[in-house]
Design an enzyme around this catalytic site. Sequence first.
Site, PDB file in Angstrom:
ATOM      1  N   ALA A 219       0.870  -1.457  -0.132  1.00 48.49           N
ATOM      2  CA  ALA A 219      -0.058   0.203   0.146  1.00 48.49           C
ATOM      3  C   ALA A 219       0.824   1.282  -0.062  1.00 48.49           C
ATOM      4  CB  ALA A 219      -1.062   0.042   1.071  1.00 48.49           C
ATOM      5  N   HIS A 220       0.274   2.417  -0.047  1.00 52.55           N
ATOM      6  CA  HIS A 220       0.877   3.739  -0.049  1.00 52.55           C
ATOM      7  C   HIS A 220       1.682   3.950   1.117  1.00 52.55           C
ATOM      8  CE1 HIS A 220      -1.904   5.375   2.904  1.00 52.55           C
ATOM      9  NE2 HIS A 220      -3.002   4.849   2.442  1.00 52.55           N
ATOM     10  N   ASN A 221       2.856   4.649   0.743  1.00 54.76           N
ATOM     11  CA  ASN A 221       3.791   5.199   1.838  1.00 54.76           C
ATOM     12  C   ASN A 221       4.407   3.832   2.663  1.00 54.76           C
ATOM     13  OD1 ASN A 221       1.583   7.268   1.840  1.00 54.76           O
ATOM     14  ND2 ASN A 221       3.600   8.126   2.188  1.00 54.76           N
TER      15      ASN A 221
END
Length: 292
Positions: A219-221
């Site tokens: 996922a993001h980050n």
Amino acid sequence: MKSSQISQFLKLPLQGEDLEIKTFSTLAECTPNTVVFAKKYSEKNAIFLSENNQILAIVALEYAGKLNCPHILSENPRMDYLRILQEFFAPKQTQFGIHPTAVVEIGVQIGKEVYIGANCYIGSQVIIGDRTYIHANVVIESETQIGHDCCIKSGAIIGQAGFGFERDSNGVPQPFPQLGKIKIGNYVHIGANTCVDRAALGTTIIDDNVKIDNLVHIAHNDEIKENTLITAGVVFSGGVIVGKNSWIAPNVCIKEKMQIGKNSFLGLGAVIIRDVAENTVVVGNPAKELKI
């Protein structure tokens, strides 16, 4: 090739006859003139190898003085066998360039000896390092940087917007713009149908020598540090940090913003809802420490 060529390549002494080697095999399926390996000592293996003296065995140090077949003693037989396969038997990459059905947008930087397969899409401002091999049907969106000597398997999607929403005063989910980037290091392997989301803000990071199996969601980050292995079906929520040299078994699920210490082992199907300390094995749902 001769057994002596393999011995010279490994820089380890050959014990026994300098046999002609034609192919490779497992112990269970070995035939004359093959190279095999035995990672751990067992009397059964020692007897079997001695009875099949027309094979070259790469074996653990415990086999010293116990074999009649040609053999090479190794501190890490499986690793040395891998090196033999890579050097003498694995097909070398000879295909370079961009397949005519691939779409490469303006502003993409492509290194030397890169291959981009059929039906790929490469967005603007993507950077691809030397000798990276991108299989068919891969999507790499803009603002993605990929290092050298990487392998990205078919169906992988890298850099699309992650799942980010915030409820307004009426409880209606509003999309949080995903405006960040992705940075992928060198010698990274990304499996088929794996998704790596761009950061909401900042950068999603996959460090050098990370190996990711098929059907993984990052996922993001998220930040995956070097030498980590991630197997099939693993799901990362956003903002997860994984320390170097970690092993993540199939179907592990990790809650957002968790920190996984270096050298950690996350067991089959573990559900991670708390930070994991360094050098720790965790298993279960919710995951609990097994040992340190």
